[in-house]
Structures are given as C-alpha cells and as structure tokens.
Design a protein around this motif. Sequence first.
Motif, PDB file in Angstrom:
ATOM      1  N   ALA A   1       0.823  -1.225   0.000  1.00  0.00           N
ATOM      2  CA  ALA A   1       0.000   0.000   0.000  1.00  0.00           C
ATOM      3  C   ALA A   1       0.852   1.267   0.000  1.00  0.00           C
ATOM      4  CB  ALA A   1      -0.919   0.008   1.217  1.00  0.00           C
ATOM      5  N   PHE A   2       1.861   1.282   0.870  1.00  0.00           N
ATOM      6  CA  PHE A   2       2.568   2.546   1.123  1.00  0.00           C
ATOM      7  C   PHE A   2       3.972   2.587   0.522  1.00  0.00           C
ATOM      8  CE2 PHE A   2      -0.107   1.841   5.071  1.00  0.00           C
ATOM      9  CZ  PHE A   2      -1.154   2.631   4.635  1.00  0.00           C
ATOM     10  N   GLY A   3       4.486   1.419   0.087  1.00  0.00           N
ATOM     11  CA  GLY A   3       5.825   1.378  -0.498  1.00  0.00           C
ATOM     12  C   GLY A   3       6.906   1.106   0.528  1.00  0.00           C
ATOM     13  N   VAL A   4       6.549   1.128   1.809  1.00  0.00           N
ATOM     14  CA  VAL A   4       7.511   0.845   2.870  1.00  0.00           C
ATOM     15  C   VAL A   4       6.724   0.336   4.073  1.00  0.00           C
ATOM     16  CG1 VAL A   4       7.497   3.145   3.942  1.00  0.00           C
ATOM     17  CG2 VAL A   4       9.575   1.772   4.033  1.00  0.00           C
ATOM     18  N   ASP A   5       7.376  -0.484   4.883  1.00  0.00           N
ATOM     19  CA  ASP A   5       6.705  -1.056   6.053  1.00  0.00           C
ATOM     20  C   ASP A   5       7.355  -0.561   7.324  1.00  0.00           C
ATOM     21  OD1 ASP A   5       5.878  -2.854   8.156  1.00  0.00           O
ATOM     22  OD2 ASP A   5       7.618  -4.095   7.645  1.00  0.00           O
ATOM     23  N   ARG A   6       6.678   0.319   8.028  1.00  0.00           N
ATOM     24  CA  ARG A   6       7.082   0.632   9.405  1.00  0.00           C
ATOM     25  C   ARG A   6       5.832   0.516  10.243  1.00  0.00           C
ATOM     26  NH1 ARG A   6       9.600   6.336  11.080  1.00  0.00           N
ATOM     27  NH2 ARG A   6       7.668   6.623  12.254  1.00  0.00           N
ATOM     28  N   GLY A   7       5.828  -0.394  11.229  1.00  0.00           N
ATOM     29  CA  GLY A   7       4.609  -0.725  11.994  1.00  0.00           C
ATOM     30  C   GLY A   7       3.719   0.469  12.247  1.00  0.00           C
ATOM     31  N   LEU A   8       4.223   1.412  13.053  1.00  0.00           N
ATOM     32  CA  LEU A   8       3.515   2.681  13.230  1.00  0.00           C
ATOM     33  C   LEU A   8       4.327   3.759  12.511  1.00  0.00           C
ATOM     34  CD1 LEU A   8       2.450   2.686  17.011  1.00  0.00           C
ATOM     35  CD2 LEU A   8       1.144   1.910  15.021  1.00  0.00           C
ATOM     36  N   PRO A   9       3.789   4.385  11.500  1.00  0.00           N
ATOM     37  CA  PRO A   9       4.529   5.460  10.829  1.00  0.00           C
ATOM     38  C   PRO A   9       4.388   6.793  11.554  1.00  0.00           C
ATOM     39  CG  PRO A   9       2.554   4.902   9.583  1.00  0.00           C
ATOM     40  CD  PRO A   9       2.548   4.035  10.808  1.00  0.00           C
ATOM     41  N   PHE A  10       4.119   6.736  12.835  1.00  0.00           N
ATOM     42  CA  PHE A  10       3.974   7.938  13.671  1.00  0.00           C
ATOM     43  C   PHE A  10       4.303   7.529  15.108  1.00  0.00           C
ATOM     44  CE2 PHE A  10      -0.071   5.836  12.791  1.00  0.00           C
ATOM     45  CZ  PHE A  10      -0.408   5.397  14.055  1.00  0.00           C
ATOM     46  N   PRO A  11       4.669   8.481  15.978  1.00  0.00           N
ATOM     47  CA  PRO A  11       4.937   8.122  17.366  1.00  0.00           C
ATOM     48  C   PRO A  11       3.665   7.659  18.080  1.00  0.00           C
ATOM     49  CG  PRO A  11       5.865  10.278  16.831  1.00  0.00           C
ATOM     50  CD  PRO A  11       4.973   9.895  15.689  1.00  0.00           C
ATOM     51  N   VAL A  12       3.838   6.720  19.007  1.00  0.00           N
ATOM     52  CA  VAL A  12       2.702   6.216  19.791  1.00  0.00           C
ATOM     53  C   VAL A  12       1.948   7.362  20.455  1.00  0.00           C
ATOM     54  CG1 VAL A  12       2.183   4.974  21.942  1.00  0.00           C
ATOM     55  CG2 VAL A  12       3.674   3.921  20.241  1.00  0.00           C
ATOM     56  N   THR A  13       2.693   8.380  20.899  1.00  0.00           N
ATOM     57  CA  THR A  13       2.068   9.475  21.646  1.00  0.00           C
ATOM     58  C   THR A  13       1.080  10.278  20.805  1.00  0.00           C
ATOM     59  OG1 THR A  13       4.119  10.659  21.178  1.00  0.00           O
ATOM     60  CG2 THR A  13       3.869   9.778  23.387  1.00  0.00           C
ATOM     61  N   ASP A  14       1.179  10.192  19.472  1.00  0.00           N
ATOM     62  CA  ASP A  14       0.201  10.880  18.619  1.00  0.00           C
ATOM     63  C   ASP A  14      -1.216  10.368  18.872  1.00  0.00           C
ATOM     64  OD1 ASP A  14       2.261  12.263  17.499  1.00  0.00           O
ATOM     65  OD2 ASP A  14       1.934  11.580  15.432  1.00  0.00           O
ATOM     66  N   LEU A  15      -1.307   9.099  19.297  1.00  0.00           N
ATOM     67  CA  LEU A  15      -2.633   8.502  19.503  1.00  0.00           C
ATOM     68  C   LEU A  15      -3.396   9.197  20.623  1.00  0.00           C
ATOM     69  CD1 LEU A  15      -1.506   4.786  19.224  1.00  0.00           C
ATOM     70  CD2 LEU A  15      -3.033   5.946  17.618  1.00  0.00           C
ATOM     71  N   ALA A  16      -2.649   9.851  21.515  1.00  0.00           N
ATOM     72  CA  ALA A  16      -3.310  10.484  22.668  1.00  0.00           C
ATOM     73  C   ALA A  16      -4.280  11.586  22.236  1.00  0.00           C
ATOM     74  CB  ALA A  16      -2.257  11.046  23.617  1.00  0.00           C
ATOM     75  N   ASN A  17      -4.131  12.101  21.021  1.00  0.00           N
ATOM     76  CA  ASN A  17      -5.037  13.147  20.534  1.00  0.00           C
ATOM     77  C   ASN A  17      -6.147  12.616  19.641  1.00  0.00           C
ATOM     78  OD1 ASN A  17      -3.654  15.265  21.821  1.00  0.00           O
ATOM     79  ND2 ASN A  17      -2.075  15.177  20.237  1.00  0.00           N
ATOM     80  N   ALA A  18      -6.240  11.284  19.566  1.00  0.00           N
ATOM     81  CA  ALA A  18      -7.253  10.708  18.669  1.00  0.00           C
ATOM     82  C   ALA A  18      -8.641  10.763  19.300  1.00  0.00           C
ATOM     83  CB  ALA A  18      -6.887   9.261  18.364  1.00  0.00           C
ATOM     84  N   ASP A  19      -9.620  11.116  18.480  1.00  0.00           N
ATOM     85  CA  ASP A  19     -11.014  11.058  18.925  1.00  0.00           C
ATOM     86  C   ASP A  19     -11.582   9.663  18.714  1.00  0.00           C
ATOM     87  OD1 ASP A  19     -11.091  13.963  19.257  1.00  0.00           O
ATOM     88  OD2 ASP A  19     -10.995  13.990  17.060  1.00  0.00           O
ATOM     89  N   ALA A  20     -11.018   8.951  17.740  1.00  0.00           N
ATOM     90  CA  ALA A  20     -11.523   7.607  17.448  1.00  0.00           C
ATOM     91  C   ALA A  20     -10.364   6.710  17.039  1.00  0.00           C
ATOM     92  CB  ALA A  20     -12.566   7.657  16.328  1.00  0.00           C
ATOM     93  N   VAL A  21     -10.420   5.462  17.485  1.00  0.00           N
ATOM     94  CA  VAL A  21      -9.419   4.462  17.100  1.00  0.00           C
ATOM     95  C   VAL A  21     -10.149   3.169  16.796  1.00  0.00           C
ATOM     96  CG1 VAL A  21      -7.411   3.110  17.836  1.00  0.00           C
ATOM     97  CG2 VAL A  21      -7.610   5.505  18.545  1.00  0.00           C
ATOM     98  N   LEU A  22      -9.868   2.612  15.623  1.00  0.00           N
ATOM     99  CA  LEU A  22     -10.383   1.290  15.265  1.00  0.00           C
ATOM    100  C   LEU A  22      -9.249   0.297  15.475  1.00  0.00           C
ATOM    101  CD1 LEU A  22     -12.371  -0.721  13.911  1.00  0.00           C
ATOM    102  CD2 LEU A  22     -11.543   0.088  11.691  1.00  0.00           C
ATOM    103  N   LEU A  23      -9.421  -0.605  16.442  1.00  0.00           N
ATOM    104  CA  LEU A  23      -8.388  -1.601  16.788  1.00  0.00           C
ATOM    105  C   LEU A  23      -8.867  -2.952  16.271  1.00  0.00           C
ATOM    106  CD1 LEU A  23      -7.346  -1.292  20.552  1.00  0.00           C
ATOM    107  CD2 LEU A  23      -5.839  -1.153  18.580  1.00  0.00           C
ATOM    108  N   ILE A  24      -8.071  -3.577  15.429  1.00  0.00           N
ATOM    109  CA  ILE A  24      -8.511  -4.852  14.853  1.00  0.00           C
ATOM    110  C   ILE A  24      -7.564  -5.965  15.276  1.00  0.00           C
ATOM    111  CG2 ILE A  24      -9.169  -6.043  12.731  1.00  0.00           C
ATOM    112  CD1 ILE A  24      -8.587  -2.601  12.013  1.00  0.00           C
ATOM    113  N   GLY A  25      -8.094  -6.927  16.024  1.00  0.00           N
ATOM    114  CA  GLY A  25      -7.289  -8.072  16.442  1.00  0.00           C
ATOM    115  C   GLY A  25      -6.161  -7.698  17.375  1.00  0.00           C
TER     116      GLY A  25
END
Length: 677
Positions: free
Chosen positions: A135-159
Amino acid sequence: MPTPTHCPYCALQCGMTIKPGPVVEPREFPVNRGGLCQKGWTSAALLNTPGRLTTPLVKGEPASWEDALDHVAQRLQELRAEHGPDAVAVFGGGGLTNEKAYLLGKFARVALGTSQIDYNGRFCMSSAAAAGIRAFGVDRGLPFPVTDLANADAVLLIGANVAETMPPFVQHLRRAIDAGGLVVVDPRRTATAEQAAVHLAPTPGTDLALALGLLHVAVAEGHVDKDYLSRRTVGFEETWEVAARWWPEQVERVTGVSAADQRRAVAVLSRADNAYVLTARGTEQHASGSDMVSAWINLALALGLPGRSGSGFGCLTGQGNGQGGREHGQKADQLPGYRKIDDPAAREHVAEVWGVEPESLPGPGKSAYELLDSLGAGPRALMVFGSNVAVSAPRSAHVAERLAALDFLVVADFVLSETAVLADVVFPVTQWAEEGGTMTNLEGRVLLRGRAVTPPPGVRTDLEVLHELSVRLGQPAERFPVDEEAVFSELRKASAGGAADYAGISYERLRAGEALHWPCPDETHPGTPRLFLDRFAHADGKARMIAVDHRGPAELPDDDYPLSATTGRVLQHYQSGAQTRRIPELTAAVPEAFVEVHPDTAGRAGLGEGDVARVSSRRGEVLAKVRCVPGMRTDTVFLPFHFPGDQRANLITNPVLDPISRMPEFKVCAVRLEAVT
Ligand code: SF4
C-alpha cells in the motif's frame, strides 16, 4: 548506579531502570510514561532464574566452550561438504537486538553460504509488512509516534488486545475511550473490547468481509474523502467494485456482525476529527492475512487517514524487536536496510560492505514454516538463535518430528527451552540486561539497551558465538566483530540508502537521548517520526488501494470439528513462555493452559468450569482447563499459546500459508471439544 534500559519483552519497549539487586523500576519514556505491565515489573527475576545455563552442553553433557565451538564448526563443515551449503539452516528471532539480527544474516550468507535463513517474525508481522509495502511502499509498523494517539477522537483496533498484551499502551487511547471513540474488532470480548464503544465480534476468519462491509457503509453514507483519494491514492475504483457487493446485510450473514453495528462503527470513525486504524495479529495471522490488512488499509485510505497529521494507519508490532528484526537481513528474502535479496543493486551494495563478491551471496530461502517443514529432507543441520520453535511453530508435533529428523541441532539460549532440550549442542548466552545493543520499537524508534548487570561466569554473547564459529569456518576475524557498537557501525553502512536507513543513527546520538526514528540518512538528520505526511513511498508518491475479496479461513467447522479455535496471549505471559514461565509471580497467576468457552458450548460437551477439556483438530489435540466465559461466541474457543507439552496450543493450529507473506493461519482452525474421561 541505576542503569536506564528497556523491557525485555514486547515491542512497546517500555523504559525502565535497573538498580542493584537487581531491581526494575519504570522510568519516564514516551511510550510508557512511567508505567509497566506485570511482565515488566517482574522482569528482574529473569536475571537470577534458577535454570540459568552457564556451561555449553554437548549431547546434554557439560562441555568447555572450545570443545563445543570446535564440535559445532566441524559438524557444520562436514554436512556442508557432504550435502552443500543449504544443508545448514539458521533460524532467528524478533527479540534479538539489531546487531544480532544483522550479524546472524551475514553469518548465514557469508560464513555458511546458505540461503536457508528465516526467523520467528515470519509468524508475527509478515502479513502486516507485506500489506504495508504493497500500500505505502515501505513497512514501518507505526509510521507515527505512539504518543500521537493520545489526541485521537476515534481508534479502530482490529485483532489487538492491548489491555492485556501491552497495558501501558492503553493510556494513549484514553481520549478516544472517554469520547466513545474506541471500536474493537475481535471475536472475543477481551479486556480491550470491554472498554470499546463498539465491539464487533466477527466469526473467526471473516475479518476481510467485515472490512469490505465497513468500506461499503463508508461509501454509501458519503464518508469517503474524495479529494484525498484523488490526490493521494490510486485504485479506488477497483477496490469499490469488490466492496460494492458487500452490503451490510450480506456482511452480517458471513461475519455475524449486525448491519446496525457496522453502521455504528463507521459513524464513530467518520465523525472524528482525528482517527486511527490499527491492526495486530488477530487479523494478520491468517491464510489471507496480507489481504485482510490490505482491506483495513483500504478503509483507512477511503476515510483519508494515512499520512494526515493527527490521523493514520498502523500495525502494532508484537515482539520486542519485531520491527528491527525484519529490517537487517535475517528474513529469507531480504538483506540489510530492508533490501530485497534478489535485487542486483541491493546485492552489490551489501556485498561491498561485507567485503565479498555479490555473486557469492545466496538467493532467497524458504519461509519459516516451510523451512521447518523441510528439515531432515532439506537442511540437515539447524542453528536456532532467540526462538523456541518447538512451542511457537504451528502444527508443532510435526515440527518436533522434523527437528528430530535433523543430523545436527544447535541452540543458543540462556535457559533450557523446549527447543534447547532437543539440541545436540546448546550455547549458554547472555540475556537483555547483561549485554548492550539496540532495539527498534513499534514506532520505528531506535533504542539503546545498555548493559546493566554483569553476566554470570561462563556465558558469552550471541555476537561472540557467531564470531568464534565464523573464524573456525575460515572467515577473517575482523569480518564478524564482537563489539555491538562496531556491529552497529557496519549495519549503518549496510542499511544506507535502503528503506530502513540507519546511516545517521549513532550510539553517540542515542546515548545523548535523541529520539531517532528511521529513516535517518545522515548524522545531521533529525530522524523521521512521521512518515507519509507529504507523499507515500511509491515512485509517484501515492498509496495503492488493493482490490481484495473475502475468501474465508482454509478450514471451516464441520460435523467432526464443529467449532473454531483461535489463539493469543494473556497478560502474564509472553510468546512461547520460555521466559515468563520461569517467573514465579507470573506462573502463580496463570500456571497452565486454559480454554475459554461459552458456558452453553461447554455444557453441550459435558464440561464445566475447571474441568480438563481435550481440544482436537485434524493435526492434534491439546489438554486445557475450561474457563466458562459468557462473552465468548458459542461457536468459538480461545487458547493461549504460552504453554509446553500437551498444553501446546500449536498442536492444533493450521500451518496453511498466506501466499504473499507465508504467514501460517494461527488464528483459526476447526476443532472439537470433549471431556477427558
Ligand atoms: Fe511494556 Fe511490553 Fe514490557 Fe509490558 S511487556 S512492560 S507493555 S514493554
């Protein structure tokens, strides 16, 4: 003097300090912010574990290091002379430091000249990696720091059952949870699902149909970001052609997830200003795992999330160095820097760093399960570093037979794991806090793990073992350094210009506390915490939507095996349990295997709480104590995979492989549940 380091277990790599004792304490670090889970808190006990190996074993008897190394080198040379270089295979692990993973790949290709190397990350992240690259041309598990998630209004967690597998991670989901924005896809009502505003519990193996259904709803209800799709992606039309056939009611028939719940999930995601889609093993460890992840990426792309500041798509890596472990060349088809082994330019670059001719490097080898399945008939010797395949591989009774068919098995470990017990030679090696090295956590951040305690007399590092063997196999001594910083310096050169470029990451910068996420191409570069903000890594800068369709699990329930079994982890144990089963506090909490069953399903089999059940598939049977869980689906049972012997969940799992990633279908097989009489 307290030494700052990181946890020995999962990919979150929580920050901790080790004080004399040794005693572990959490420390402030962005991913854990002073928190540790029970595994982390008790990890100091590993350093004094009673079963610690301190002497090499040859045929189970203590031997000197010189004798054991000489014996291994001689047997490897004999087998190579008789059967060719591919007679020796190497199996690595996602818990090895970057330096070890790198040197192990080089040892296999240069000192042994074998193509037969793969590692247990094939069982962990390979489907996510394949889908990410597609999809993206490169594989990095999270392409952003974990701490960015703290500002999320919604998260879809699958498995992903993060509340048990990496509890400190949950703090980063707090805002989404409090805002009613957490959506969890899991056949089980896990501790994570308990916190979700919407829990979708599909029939095991039907995640892809569910993803298509959510995409259908998103398009039908006008939540697709058309501007983003045209600017940043290709492939929407073809993708929609498939998803258009997956009406919510059709999806409900296949997955068991109601059309109303599908709409609720999409509503939660689409009304959020900042939203993330995150996958993990539950949706990746399938015979169609790569396509399943592609389907979730398609949904994220349709909503315009990847590469947008404050939103995104990512995969939660499992093993401690699951990210770095797949970048430095212990994978059957890759060279360091995430380079393809059959790419002439990649071979030339790496061969030059290694001081060998490109033509001398072997080509791609077999994937992990295929390699294990071929032992005896193909490779006659196997060298295992940082893995416990006797417990962790699928269809494990068959894998044990293949291990027994070998002429020669060598294991490097710090305890006598279930695989080490079977070995002709065991090398006792150092463990996490007794050695230095780097790890790359789930967000692509490179971390320095300093040596915090003195190893017991008699043990050596894996790097020393590889050095000693390579010299005995005729390699120049300087080609396989034993100093981890020297190995890392060489790794930097080998990775330079590759997708996972570490060229600018030095021990000096890491010691100074710099937060360096790859790619980092030179020493003035600040690293790249966020990927894809301007462009994806394909030549045209656009992400690929891949038209994938549901095809279901390879094995469906029938009259003989009427239930689906799924496997996973519990809070107190990690992977094959070789480490955590040696920690008294963890073993006291969860001492043995169990099977989670709906009370009605247990009752139909004549079973009640605490009874011992026999769970059988076409490949074997597991004995496990019944836990009656009203939140379970009535057609599904769950087993943790941390236990050995006749409690091994992998006795029943199906080794059918994903055609792209070669990931076995750990997460679903057809089983029968019976009382043990
Ligand atoms: Fe953190 Fe994972 Fe270690 Fe738990 S096991 S302390 S979540 S790194």
